[in-house]
Design a protein around this motif. Structure first.
Motif, PDB file in Angstrom:
ATOM      1  N   MET A  99       0.836  -1.197   0.000  1.00  0.00           N
ATOM      2  CA  MET A  99       0.000   0.000   0.000  1.00  0.00           C
ATOM      3  C   MET A  99       0.877   1.255   0.000  1.00  0.00           C
ATOM      4  N   HIS A 100       0.550   2.213  -0.861  1.00  0.00           N
ATOM      5  CA  HIS A 100       1.293   3.469  -0.891  1.00  0.00           C
ATOM      6  C   HIS A 100       1.107   4.226   0.419  1.00  0.00           C
ATOM      7  N   LEU A 101       2.203   4.637   1.031  1.00  0.00           N
ATOM      8  CA  LEU A 101       2.160   5.340   2.311  1.00  0.00           C
ATOM      9  C   LEU A 101       2.197   6.842   2.083  1.00  0.00           C
ATOM     10  N   PRO A 102       1.216   7.585   2.578  1.00  0.00           N
ATOM     11  CA  PRO A 102       1.222   9.041   2.396  1.00  0.00           C
ATOM     12  C   PRO A 102       2.317   9.693   3.235  1.00  0.00           C
ATOM     13  N   LEU A 103       3.077  10.563   2.610  1.00  0.00           N
ATOM     14  CA  LEU A 103       4.147  11.280   3.279  1.00  0.00           C
ATOM     15  C   LEU A 103       3.891  12.778   3.156  1.00  0.00           C
ATOM     16  N   PRO A 104       4.453  13.598   4.051  1.00  0.00           N
ATOM     17  CA  PRO A 104       4.264  15.041   3.952  1.00  0.00           C
ATOM     18  C   PRO A 104       4.729  15.561   2.591  1.00  0.00           C
ATOM     19  N   ASP A 105       3.924  16.430   1.963  1.00  0.00           N
ATOM     20  CA  ASP A 105       4.312  17.004   0.678  1.00  0.00           C
ATOM     21  C   ASP A 105       5.085  18.299   0.908  1.00  0.00           C
ATOM     22  N   ASP A 106       5.427  18.980  -0.181  1.00  0.00           N
ATOM     23  CA  ASP A 106       6.288  20.153  -0.072  1.00  0.00           C
ATOM     24  C   ASP A 106       5.510  21.451   0.116  1.00  0.00           C
ATOM     25  N   ARG A 107       4.215  21.379   0.333  1.00  0.00           N
ATOM     26  CA  ARG A 107       3.443  22.589   0.598  1.00  0.00           C
ATOM     27  C   ARG A 107       3.784  23.138   1.984  1.00  0.00           C
ATOM     28  N   PRO A 108       3.706  24.446   2.170  1.00  0.00           N
ATOM     29  CA  PRO A 108       3.941  25.001   3.517  1.00  0.00           C
ATOM     30  C   PRO A 108       2.939  24.441   4.515  1.00  0.00           C
ATOM     31  N   HIS A 109       3.363  24.320   5.751  1.00  0.00           N
ATOM     32  CA  HIS A 109       2.509  23.809   6.821  1.00  0.00           C
ATOM     33  C   HIS A 109       1.749  24.957   7.466  1.00  0.00           C
ATOM     34  N   LEU A 110       0.554  24.670   7.942  1.00  0.00           N
ATOM     35  CA  LEU A 110      -0.262  25.663   8.636  1.00  0.00           C
ATOM     36  C   LEU A 110       0.505  26.345   9.760  1.00  0.00           C
ATOM     37  N   ARG A 160      -0.769  22.723   3.903  1.00  0.00           N
ATOM     38  CA  ARG A 160      -1.139  21.425   4.458  1.00  0.00           C
ATOM     39  C   ARG A 160      -1.214  21.563   5.972  1.00  0.00           C
ATOM     40  N   VAL A 161      -2.083  20.790   6.570  1.00  0.00           N
ATOM     41  CA  VAL A 161      -2.322  20.957   8.008  1.00  0.00           C
ATOM     42  C   VAL A 161      -1.643  19.904   8.865  1.00  0.00           C
ATOM     43  N   GLY A 162      -1.152  18.811   8.267  1.00  0.00           N
ATOM     44  CA  GLY A 162      -0.510  17.773   9.054  1.00  0.00           C
ATOM     45  C   GLY A 162      -1.515  16.830   9.691  1.00  0.00           C
ATOM     46  N   PHE A 163      -0.977  15.885  10.444  1.00  0.00           N
ATOM     47  CA  PHE A 163      -1.814  14.838  11.042  1.00  0.00           C
ATOM     48  C   PHE A 163      -1.873  14.989  12.550  1.00  0.00           C
ATOM     49  N   PRO A 164      -3.041  14.806  13.127  1.00  0.00           N
ATOM     50  CA  PRO A 164      -4.309  14.594  12.455  1.00  0.00           C
ATOM     51  C   PRO A 164      -4.903  15.910  11.960  1.00  0.00           C
ATOM     52  N   SER A 165      -5.694  15.832  10.902  1.00  0.00           N
ATOM     53  CA  SER A 165      -6.312  17.033  10.334  1.00  0.00           C
ATOM     54  C   SER A 165      -7.595  17.327  11.104  1.00  0.00           C
ATOM     55  N   THR A 166      -7.423  17.941  12.258  1.00  0.00           N
ATOM     56  CA  THR A 166      -8.541  18.185  13.154  1.00  0.00           C
ATOM     57  C   THR A 166      -8.347  19.509  13.886  1.00  0.00           C
ATOM     58  N   THR A 167      -9.412  20.023  14.459  1.00  0.00           N
ATOM     59  CA  THR A 167      -9.394  21.392  14.978  1.00  0.00           C
ATOM     60  C   THR A 167      -8.390  21.601  16.107  1.00  0.00           C
ATOM     61  N   ALA A 168      -8.342  20.704  17.072  1.00  0.00           N
ATOM     62  CA  ALA A 168      -7.422  20.900  18.196  1.00  0.00           C
ATOM     63  C   ALA A 168      -5.987  21.028  17.718  1.00  0.00           C
ATOM     64  N   ALA A 169      -5.590  20.180  16.762  1.00  0.00           N
ATOM     65  CA  ALA A 169      -4.225  20.233  16.239  1.00  0.00           C
ATOM     66  C   ALA A 169      -3.999  21.474  15.402  1.00  0.00           C
ATOM     67  N   GLY A 170      -4.997  21.864  14.595  1.00  0.00           N
ATOM     68  CA  GLY A 170      -4.844  23.038  13.749  1.00  0.00           C
ATOM     69  C   GLY A 170      -4.779  24.329  14.533  1.00  0.00           C
ATOM     70  N   VAL A 171      -5.666  24.474  15.512  1.00  0.00           N
ATOM     71  CA  VAL A 171      -5.643  25.665  16.361  1.00  0.00           C
ATOM     72  C   VAL A 171      -4.330  25.737  17.132  1.00  0.00           C
ATOM     73  N   ALA A 172      -3.824  24.589  17.577  1.00  0.00           N
ATOM     74  CA  ALA A 172      -2.548  24.565  18.289  1.00  0.00           C
ATOM     75  C   ALA A 172      -1.390  24.924  17.378  1.00  0.00           C
ATOM     76  N   ALA A 173      -1.454  24.537  16.098  1.00  0.00           N
ATOM     77  CA  ALA A 173      -0.411  24.913  15.151  1.00  0.00           C
ATOM     78  C   ALA A 173      -0.356  26.420  14.976  1.00  0.00           C
ATOM     79  N   ILE A 174      -1.523  27.057  14.937  1.00  0.00           N
ATOM     80  CA  ILE A 174      -1.581  28.522  14.882  1.00  0.00           C
ATOM     81  C   ILE A 174      -1.026  29.117  16.168  1.00  0.00           C
TER      82      ILE A 174
END
Length: 375
Positions: free
Chosen positions: A1-12, A72-86
């Motif tokens: 199975m192909h494993l998804p890896l971080p792409d080269d887009r800037p992170h949130l 890209r928002v990273g893993f997991p793509s969810t509000t708690a992680a995204g708000v914390a990234a900000i």
């Protein structure tokens, strides 16, 4: 199975450090190449995925015109992680908000949005101090220390929440109740010079969960979000920058498995966290290998299923994972593919009933817009 890896887009997580560098605050890198400004605001529209916005551009002409690139928002793509990234300027492996729900040693499985036990709903503020659960200095604290007028414009009921204390401390909290005062208060706090503010809107995500992303209700709400953005852009004070971003996209789940009704997935498991599209599975001592094998056998190619070490090595949680964050990541980590979901019908009755879901590594969930406006 192909494993998804971080792409080269800037992170949130790069957005606020770049904005603060553009404001002249020392210690931040302007990796997004933003121009020098005197005032800056990031507006987070919960659930506004890049692919959803592109598909429904007719509902958001202002936002579509402003869009510059995907993040890209990273893993997991969810509000708690995204708000914390900000709020911290780093990915989930460093800030430790590892999901919608995740296990914290000594406190059990935490619902990070409510700061309650995921098992019985009890308040965990007295057990798990937010400032200790996320000990890194926030971007708001660092901006305020540098002399920047710093504000958090968010719903009034979240002023003293655990997540606010964990990842948004340091900014003056301005409580709002509707679109009108969200726009008005955002513009008011930007009158100071230099100033930085964070503003948040949640209803697009809520309607996507209930009715499905792209539904009539969702599209009508997107029109209202576009009007909100237009109201702010038209009234930005001189020398101001607005960055509209999101914490994740969303998909409609069409194929769901009830984990609680599948005995093979529970053998050797002591706790389950995460959400429908992204699961943390915590195992009994010595059971990790067997649990990993069972989840892979039952779920097959409907999800990417890795051990904790494999997920960390693949960069799912960012380039660095702090030692105190590692135990919060499941011994087994499962990220749904396509339109698959891993429900807990009894333990998460409300969450399991929702049409729209997010959390995983598909581009629909990972990619969000960076829309920029200047005055």
């Amino acid at each position: 199975m192909h494993l998804p890896l971080p792409d080269d887009r800037p992170h949130l997580s790069q957005v606020v450090p770049s904005m603060l560098a553009a404001l002249g605050v020392d210690g931040f890198a302007n990796t997004l190449g933003l121009p020098t400004v005197a005032r800056a605001c990031v507006l987070l529209v919960d659930g506004l995925g890049w692919e959803l916005l592109a598909e429904h551009a007719d509902c958001a002409p202002v936002l579509t015109e402003l869009v510059k690139r995907p993040l890209r928002v990273g893993f997991p793509s969810t509000t708690a992680a995204g708000v914390a990234a900000i709020g911290t300027g780093v990915a989930s492996g460093e800030h430790g908000m590892a999901g919608y729900t995740f296990e914290v040693p000594g406190a059990g499985v935490l619902n990070a949005l409510r700061w309650t036990s995921h098992v019985d709903g009890s308040n965990l503020l007295g057990v798990l101090v937010p400032e200790e659960a996320q000990p890194l200095a926030t971007t708001f604290e660092r901006a305020a220390k540098a002399g920047v007028t710093t504000s958090v414009v968010n719903y009034a009921q979240f002023k003293r929440s655990g997540l606010t204390r964990a990842v948004q401390r340091g900014g003056q909290y301005v409580g709002v109740r509707a679109f009108g005062d969200l726009a008005a208060q955002t513009l008011r706090v930007l009158e100071a010079k230099p100033s930085f503010c964070y503003a948040y809107h949640s209803e697009l995500d809520m309607l996507g969960h209930v009715y499905g992303p792209g539904s009539t209700a969702w599209r009508m709400q997107l029109r209202q979000v576009d009007r909100l953005v237009e109201s702010i852009v038209e009234n930005l004070p001189p020398g101001a920058m607005l960055a509209v971003v999101a914490d994740h996209g969303m998909v409609t789940v069409e194929d769901a498995l009830d984990v609680e009704a599948t005995p093979e997935l529970l053998e050797g498991v002591r706790a389950i966290g995460g959400e429908v599209r992204a699961r943390h599975v915590y195992t009994e001592d010595g059971a990790q290998a067997d649990v990993l094998a069972a989840w892979r056998a039952v779920i097959g190619e409907r999800a990417w299923i890795l051990s904790r070490d494999e997920a960390i090595a693949a960069g799912w949680f960012g380039p660095r994972v702090n030692d105190w964050v590692r135990p919060r990541i499941g011994d087994v980590v499962a990220a749904a593919r396509d339109r698959f979901g891993m429900k807990l019908e009894m333990a998460e009755a409300v969450e399991s009933s929702l049409i729209g879901q997010h959390g995983s590594l598909t581009t629909a969930e990972q990619h969000v817009p960076l829309a920029l406006a200047f005055s």
